[in-house]
Design an enzyme around this catalytic site. Structure first.
Site, PDB file in Angstrom:
ATOM      1  N   LYS A  45      37.688  31.725  45.638  1.00 36.84           N
ATOM      2  CA  LYS A  45      37.849  32.132  44.244  1.00 36.84           C
ATOM      3  C   LYS A  45      36.469  32.057  43.583  1.00 36.84           C
ATOM      4  CE  LYS A  45      39.724  33.032  40.245  1.00 36.84           C
ATOM      5  NZ  LYS A  45      39.904  34.459  39.949  1.00 36.84           N
ATOM      6  N   ALA A  70      44.698  39.357  34.711  1.00 35.34           N
ATOM      7  CA  ALA A  70      43.593  38.913  33.843  1.00 35.34           C
ATOM      8  C   ALA A  70      43.621  37.392  33.910  1.00 35.34           C
ATOM      9  CB  ALA A  70      43.775  39.409  32.417  1.00 35.34           C
ATOM     10  N   CYS A 128      33.810  41.339  37.425  1.00 35.48           N
ATOM     11  CA  CYS A 128      35.114  41.040  36.831  1.00 35.48           C
ATOM     12  C   CYS A 128      35.298  41.942  35.603  1.00 35.48           C
ATOM     13  CB  CYS A 128      35.213  39.573  36.428  1.00 35.48           C
ATOM     14  SG  CYS A 128      36.835  39.218  35.707  1.00 35.48           S
ATOM     15  N   ASN A 190      35.656  45.752  43.193  1.00 39.86           N
ATOM     16  CA  ASN A 190      36.480  44.842  42.399  1.00 39.86           C
ATOM     17  C   ASN A 190      37.583  45.684  41.756  1.00 39.86           C
ATOM     18  OD1 ASN A 190      37.415  42.619  40.793  1.00 39.86           O
ATOM     19  ND2 ASN A 190      35.340  41.787  40.751  1.00 39.86           N
ATOM     20  N   GLY A 215      45.477  46.587  44.646  1.00 40.35           N
ATOM     21  CA  GLY A 215      46.601  47.002  45.481  1.00 40.35           C
ATOM     22  C   GLY A 215      46.547  48.476  45.841  1.00 40.35           C
TER      23      GLY A 215
HETATM   24  O1  RRO Z   1      39.622  35.778  37.517  1.00 38.59           O
HETATM   25  C1  RRO Z   1      39.880  36.963  37.232  1.00 38.59           C
HETATM   26  O2  RRO Z   1      40.556  37.289  36.245  1.00 38.59           O
HETATM   27  C2  RRO Z   1      39.368  38.080  38.042  1.00 38.59           C
HETATM   28  C3  RRO Z   1      38.125  38.115  38.616  1.00 38.59           C
HETATM   29 BR1  RRO Z   1      36.971  36.677  38.603  1.00 38.59          BR
HETATM   30  C4  RRO Z   1      37.661  39.296  39.272  1.00 38.59           C
HETATM   31  O3  RRO Z   1      36.538  39.408  39.790  1.00 38.59           O
HETATM   32  N1  RRO Z   1      38.494  40.355  39.301  1.00 38.59           N
HETATM   33  C5  RRO Z   1      39.713  40.321  38.738  1.00 38.59           C
HETATM   34  O4  RRO Z   1      40.453  41.321  38.790  1.00 38.59           O
HETATM   35  N2  RRO Z   1      40.147  39.175  38.129  1.00 38.59           N
END
Ligand code: RRO
Length: 305
Positions: A45, A70, A128, A190, A215
């Site tokens: 993570k 999110a 992100c 991403n 997905g």
């Molecule tokens: O933690 C998130 O909400 C998240 C991250 Br770090 C990311 O790189 N991509 C995403 O869809 N969610």
């Protein structure tokens, strides 16, 4: 006999699949469990300098075509997470530490901390889609990407991967910048910025309103990105987005990926998806006379790179 093992920037993987950042990778124990289920490598993570609770609920919506999240970068901070890395290392597969930060200094510090904790490589999360101040600023222009990669790579001994956003006019320009900055590989893609609305409540479902779509819905986007990047850089590409089967993984490899990451399918199918994908890849290779994954990388580009 065909074999799935790959060498990715010196990381020896028994197969080209990795756990993508964000699913079942918050604790050392869960990472070990996913490795035991067959993943060739594990990405953690994304971790920052300080602990973060993340966004409020609802933070995930299941859609017909994938997941919208999110999460908001929830994590315990690098100091506490170092222990999870040490635990994850017991799995015996490469552990790739994912980091996010609000500045180049922060990113570089986290990168070195991941190395000290024992990570075999570092993935810079520059993408992100919904955490203001963490990702978009450092990842949305070629200048910013090149600069943050150069800074993070300065004293780093392990390979550096840059995870790029598809929410951009030219992901290949970002990949070229990452390569110029010294990244050893790029990760594409991403999540795509999206939204879901409750007609009953007449409001966005996610507490954060917008989130990242992952997905099956994003597989064509991910493939297009990998295909474009392959034409632009020499460094390896790690493909991610909507992979659920061996055929999906092979599409990414043929587009130009040297390895692939799986995230949402781990949520929908469980960690058994890794052995399934590997079995299906191997069957295709045997049936079609390919001995190594490398022979398949980029074959969808007529005439090669
Ligand atoms: O933690 C998130 O909400 C998240 C991250 Br770090 C990311 O790189 N991509 C995403 O869809 N969610």
């Amino acid at each position: 006999m065909a074999r799935l093992s790959v060498d990715l920037c010196g990381l020896r993987m028994k197969n080209p699949t990795m756990l993508a950042s964000g699913v079942l990778d918050e604790t050392g124990k869960s990472m070990v469990a996913v490795a035991k289920a067959g993943a060739g490598a594990i990405v953690t993570k994304s971790v920052g300098r300080e602990p973060r609770p993340g966004h409020g609920n609802p933070c995930v919506v299941e859609l017909e075509c994938g997941l919208l999240n999110a999460m908001g970068l929830p994590n315990p901070g690098i100091e506490a997470f170092a222990q999870e890395i040490r635990e994850a290392k017991k799995a015996g597969v490469p552990i790739i530490g994912s980091v996010f930060g609000g500045s180049e200094d922060e990113m570089a510090g986290l990168t070195m901390a991941m190395q000290r904790a024992g990570a075999d490589a570092v993935e810079l999360n520059l993408s992100c889609p919904h955490a203001r101040g963490y990702g978009t600023e450092l990842g949305s222009t070629p200048e910013a990407v090149e600069s943050v990669c150069r800074r993070a790579k300065q004293d780093l001994k392990v390979p550096l991967f840059a995870k790029l956003t598809p929410n951009t006019p030219s992901i290949s320009a970002l990949a070229v910048a990452a390569a110029h900055g010294g990244a050893d590989g790029v990760v594409a893609i991403n999540t795509l910025k999206g939204m879901a609305i409750s007609t009953e409540a007449r409001m966005p479902i996610l507490a954060n309103k917008v989130g990242g779509l992952s997905g099956p819905a994003i597989k064509p986007v991910g493939l297009r990105c990998v295909y474009e990047i392959y034409d632009s850089v020499e460094i390896p590409i790690i493909g991610v987005g909507g992979i659920c089967s061996g055929r999906d993984a092979l599409e990414y490899v043929m587009a130009g990926a040297s390895a692939v990451q799986i995230g949402t399918a781990v949520w929908t199918e469980g960690p058994g998806v890794f052995s399934k994908v590997c079995r299906e890849m191997l069957a295709f290779m045997e049936e079609n006379g390919f001995k190594t994954v490398g022979e398949l990388v980029g074959v969808a580009h007529a005439g090669g790179r």
